[in-house]
Write a protein that holds these residues in place. Structure first.
Motif, PDB file in Angstrom:
ATOM      1  N   ASN A 123       0.740  -1.211  -0.131  1.00 19.75           N
ATOM      2  CA  ASN A 123      -0.043  -0.005   0.113  1.00 19.75           C
ATOM      3  C   ASN A 123       0.889   1.268   0.041  1.00 19.75           C
ATOM      4  O   ASN A 123       0.361   2.253   0.812  1.00 19.75           O
ATOM      5  CB  ASN A 123      -0.962  -0.001   1.347  1.00 19.75           C
ATOM      6  N   LEU A 124       1.899   1.145  -0.616  1.00 19.23           N
ATOM      7  CA  LEU A 124       2.592   2.493  -0.940  1.00 19.23           C
ATOM      8  C   LEU A 124       1.754   3.614  -1.954  1.00 19.23           C
ATOM      9  O   LEU A 124       1.316   2.814  -3.041  1.00 19.23           O
ATOM     10  CB  LEU A 124       3.920   2.286  -1.683  1.00 19.23           C
ATOM     11  N   ASP A 125       1.701   4.813  -1.278  1.00 16.42           N
ATOM     12  CA  ASP A 125       0.817   5.814  -2.207  1.00 16.42           C
ATOM     13  C   ASP A 125       1.249   7.112  -1.799  1.00 16.42           C
ATOM     14  O   ASP A 125       1.195   7.597  -0.722  1.00 16.42           O
ATOM     15  CB  ASP A 125      -0.739   5.483  -1.833  1.00 16.42           C
ATOM     16  N   PHE A 126       1.978   7.485  -2.749  1.00 16.80           N
ATOM     17  CA  PHE A 126       2.690   9.033  -2.750  1.00 16.80           C
ATOM     18  C   PHE A 126       2.788   9.731  -4.231  1.00 16.80           C
ATOM     19  O   PHE A 126       2.954   8.752  -5.206  1.00 16.80           O
ATOM     20  CB  PHE A 126       3.903   9.340  -1.915  1.00 16.80           C
ATOM     21  N   VAL A 127       3.219  10.811  -4.161  1.00 24.86           N
ATOM     22  CA  VAL A 127       3.331  11.650  -5.543  1.00 24.86           C
ATOM     23  C   VAL A 127       4.748  12.330  -5.368  1.00 24.86           C
ATOM     24  O   VAL A 127       5.115  12.747  -4.252  1.00 24.86           O
ATOM     25  CB  VAL A 127       2.367  12.594  -5.635  1.00 24.86           C
ATOM     26  N   ILE A 128       5.304  12.212  -6.506  1.00 26.12           N
ATOM     27  CA  ILE A 128       6.680  12.880  -6.346  1.00 26.12           C
ATOM     28  C   ILE A 128       6.541  14.100  -7.380  1.00 26.12           C
ATOM     29  O   ILE A 128       6.368  13.744  -8.649  1.00 26.12           O
ATOM     30  CB  ILE A 128       8.055  11.813  -7.056  1.00 26.12           C
ATOM     31  N   PRO A 129       6.742  15.191  -6.875  1.00 24.30           N
ATOM     32  CA  PRO A 129       6.674  16.614  -7.670  1.00 24.30           C
ATOM     33  C   PRO A 129       7.708  16.878  -8.576  1.00 24.30           C
ATOM     34  O   PRO A 129       8.606  16.217  -8.392  1.00 24.30           O
ATOM     35  CB  PRO A 129       6.450  17.658  -6.685  1.00 24.30           C
ATOM     36  N   ARG A 130       7.482  17.406  -9.745  1.00 21.86           N
ATOM     37  CA  ARG A 130       8.309  17.504 -10.694  1.00 21.86           C
ATOM     38  C   ARG A 130       9.611  18.641 -10.086  1.00 21.86           C
ATOM     39  O   ARG A 130       9.184  19.417  -9.315  1.00 21.86           O
ATOM     40  CB  ARG A 130       7.887  18.346 -11.921  1.00 21.86           C
ATOM     41  N   GLY A 131      10.747  18.522 -10.466  1.00 19.89           N
ATOM     42  CA  GLY A 131      11.716  19.429 -10.258  1.00 19.89           C
ATOM     43  C   GLY A 131      12.059  19.377  -8.766  1.00 19.89           C
ATOM     44  O   GLY A 131      12.802  20.467  -8.293  1.00 19.89           O
ATOM     45  N   GLU A 132      11.724  18.359  -7.983  1.00 14.67           N
ATOM     46  CA  GLU A 132      12.122  18.238  -6.442  1.00 14.67           C
ATOM     47  C   GLU A 132      13.369  17.308  -6.336  1.00 14.67           C
ATOM     48  O   GLU A 132      13.531  16.268  -6.902  1.00 14.67           O
ATOM     49  CB  GLU A 132      10.990  18.013  -5.614  1.00 14.67           C
ATOM     50  N   ILE A 133      13.922  17.317  -5.182  1.00 13.89           N
ATOM     51  CA  ILE A 133      14.722  16.276  -4.588  1.00 13.89           C
ATOM     52  C   ILE A 133      13.857  15.537  -3.440  1.00 13.89           C
ATOM     53  O   ILE A 133      13.461  16.092  -2.456  1.00 13.89           O
ATOM     54  CB  ILE A 133      16.031  16.866  -3.996  1.00 13.89           C
TER      55      ILE A 133
END
Lengths: 253, 386
Positions: free
Chosen positions: A23-33
């Motif tokens: 159940n891994l659920d997350f978002v990685i935003p553009r241009g971020e570390i």
């Protein structure tokens, strides 16, 4: 929050019957570390391997720029992979090739550049990681820190949108490790590259991460999401606090 | 004109060279060349080397207002300009570049280029010959030194100054001996048969085809039995030794032995040498038997020989001495193959490529030395009239 680069949707990872994380659920935003952190053996590298298609999820999916990476056919996946640059834990430079040849290989495969142009791009990439003049060296002729940087130069060969790092500071002295962190920050700032790092080095985590996910080895799922410094101020649970403060006892939060 | 932007990219006025970066810069469109662009902005035939333009240009600056998408191809172009500016000692006005580009360019030029002697390999042919001759003698010296170390270690084992590591030797014996039997059987049988074919062809011309027994007997026992076994073992086991030891070295396993106070030579090299020392004679005896059997089958098939006659002639006329010579050779070849394999492994570099080279070199060295020592032994025996 800017448009997402990656979306991890309800991902479950397993080796056979053994579930590593669910159940891994997350978002990685553009241009971020973005840092994937957690204790040893929690499945950080496994998650990274799922994101770059080396492993397939048992359930759920990984989306890259709104398109499903996991469900994509071979060609679409190749096309997405070309926008990734990956720096492996031990560098994984091809030992029978010089540094310039290591960088030239993806350029030869995926662009129509001439031999001289490829040479120029390879030199540029090496100079970006501070290895100008090392074009003709073989990986075994340079130090571990230099190998890591050369491996980063290779990862950047095709101007990727996303750079992955698996334990970038493993085996590096504090100064080299710090330099690599600075380099990562500079790459984000000047190229706008999304950078995804698997690490458990607290110093790196606090100094470069914009956002992070904490994989809890006991709960077998993610137990915290957000900026690590914020997490430290308001620890969401005892395990995260323990990890971020290196404490050996469990503390009630 | 197809590429208007490129042709009018560079303007020179009052000592100021202005580069217009308008348009999009993609690696997929190729990389533009500053020298060409510069030459295009001068009258045809005018020199545009850094030294030639140094007087007429004092500053290079950039126009980035209409710059669209860009990637590494623009950076490479800017690197060319920066290098040109350095060479001509012209001011490079980086401040006229957008921030992100300027930072990347600064990053790329932050660490000065390392001066190396790479690519300078212009050696006089005579010097080259000298180098390789010296190299050859050095190689020979290393081999003798390695052999000497093995002898001294064996002596210390004999007088019990060193531990005899049976548990290390046994697995290697199993790998070099029983597992090679299939291949040895096949090759030995055919070599015996080939000798019989040859002997029959030559001797039948003189009406002496029954003497094919001697060709098979002498040929297999004295020469081909030990020689072919040794060549098989060099290809199979010698190569494996070099690859194993090379990989161990690459993984720092040998260093791990050294740091524990164990000499890698004792624990890695000696068991392998001893295993071959014991197994080569055994394999050779087996190969001799199969080879003679193969030769006998063909002899009986082609000539007037009967089984009784073949056995009688073989047992009365071919003495044990021939067999002894073969065995001595076998022991010597075993040592040579073991030394070549282990030495190349120990000399191996730490990369995957180097381990491959060590393996190839182990087989080449092994086979060369086997044939050379066979020649020398035959020469000595013949001179002694044996």
């Amino acid at each position: 929050m800017t448009r997402p680069q990656f979306e991890i949707k309800n991902l479950t990872m397993a080796y056979g019957d053994f579930v590593v994380m669910r159940n891994l659920d997350f978002v990685i935003p553009r241009g971020e570390i973005f840092v994937i952190m957690g204790g040893s053996g929690c499945g950080k590298s496994t998650l990274l391997k799922h994101m770059i298609g080396l492993l397939d999820p048992t359930e759920g999916e990984v989306c890259f720029e709104g398109r499903s990476f996991t469900a994509a056919d071979k060609e679409a996946r190749q096309e997405m992979l070309r926008q990734f640059g990956i720096t492996f834990q031990a560098g994984a430079l091809w030992t029978s090739m010089t540094l310039a040849e290591n960088i030239a290989l993806p350029l030869r495969e995926y662009t129509d550049l001439s031999v001289d142009e490829i040479k120029e791009v390879a030199s540029l990439k090496l100079s970006l990681v501070g290895l100008r003049g090392f074009e003709g060296f073989f990986p075994h002729e340079i130090s571990g820190g230099m190998q890591k940087r050369a491996s980063l130069a290779r990862a950047m060969a095709l101007d990727p949108k996303v750079l992955f790092f698996d334990e970038p500071s493993a085996g590096l002295d504090p100064v080299s490790s710090r330099r690599l962190d600075d380099l990562i920050l500079q790459l984000r700032d000047s190229l706008g590259t999304t950078i995804i790092i698997v690490t458990h080095e607290l110093q790196s985590i606090f100094s470069i991460a914009d956002n992070s996910v904490f994989l809890d080895v006991e709960l077998r799922t993610q137990s915290a999401l957000g900026n690590p410094s914020e997490m430290l101020k308001n620890p969401p649970n005892a395990n995260v606090y323990q990890f971020l403060t290196r404490s050996s006892e469990s503390v009630a939060v | 004109m197809s590429n208007i932007v490129s042709d009018n990219r560079i303007f020179i006025r009052n000592g100021l060279l202005s580069v217009d970066l308008a348009g999009s810069w993609k690696l997929s469109d190729g990389i533009k060349n500053f020298d060409d662009d510069l030459a295009g902005s001068f009258p045809t035939g005018a020199a545009t080397t850094p030294a030639a333009v140094a007087d007429s240009i004092q500053t290079i600056q950039f126009q980035a207002d209409s710059l669209a998408e860009w990637d590494s191809s623009l950076l490479v172009y800017l690197q060319q300009i920066a290098d040109f500016a350095d060479a001509a000692k012209i001011e490079f006005r980086a401040s006229s570049l957008p921030d992100s580009l300027r930072e990347l360019l600064m990053l790329a030029r932050a660490v000065p280029e390392v001066e190396t002697s790479r690519g300078v390999d212009k050696m006089n042919p005579i010097v080259k010959i000298g180098h390789s001759t010296v190299g050859l003698f050095e190689e020979l010296g290393t081999f003798v030194h390695f052999g000497g170390r093995a002898m001294s270690a064996s002596f210390q084992l004999l007088i019990r100054k060193k531990k005899f590591r049976w548990h290390e030797i046994w697995p290697i014996i199993k790998k070099t001996g029983p597992e090679a039997l299939g291949l040895v059987t096949l090759i030995a049988f055919m070599i015996g048969a080939i000798l019989a074919f040859l002997g029959y062809y030559v001797l039948a011309q003189f009406g002496a085809s029954i003497y094919v027994v001697y060709i098979v007997g002498y040929g297999v026992l004295r020469e081909m039995g030990p020689l072919m076994t040794a060549i098989i073992i060099a290809g199979r086991t010698g190569a494996a030794f070099a690859a194993e030891i090379g990989s161990m070295k690459a993984n720092e396993e040998l260093d791990a032995y050294s740091t524990m106070g164990i000499d890698p030579f004792d624990i890695v090299v000696m068991p392998r040498l001893l295993a071959l020392f014991f197994m080569m004679p055994v394999l050779t005896i087996y190969a001799d038997a199969i080879g003679i059997f193969g030769g006998m089958m063909i002899s009986l098939l082609l000539s007037d020989l009967t089984l009784e006659l073949f056995v009688e002639k073989f047992t009365t006329d071919i003495n044990l001495f021939q067999f002894g010579i073969g065995l001595v050779k076998a022991v010597l070849f075993g040592i040579v193959v073991g030394l070549a394999g282990c030495l190349r492994g120990m000399q191996s570099g730490k990369s995957a490529d180097a381990v491959g080279q060590a393996t190839t070199s182990a087989v080449v060295t092994g086979i060369t030395l086997i044939i050379a020592s066979n020649f020398i032994i035959d020469f000595i025996i013949t001179m002694m009239g044996l």
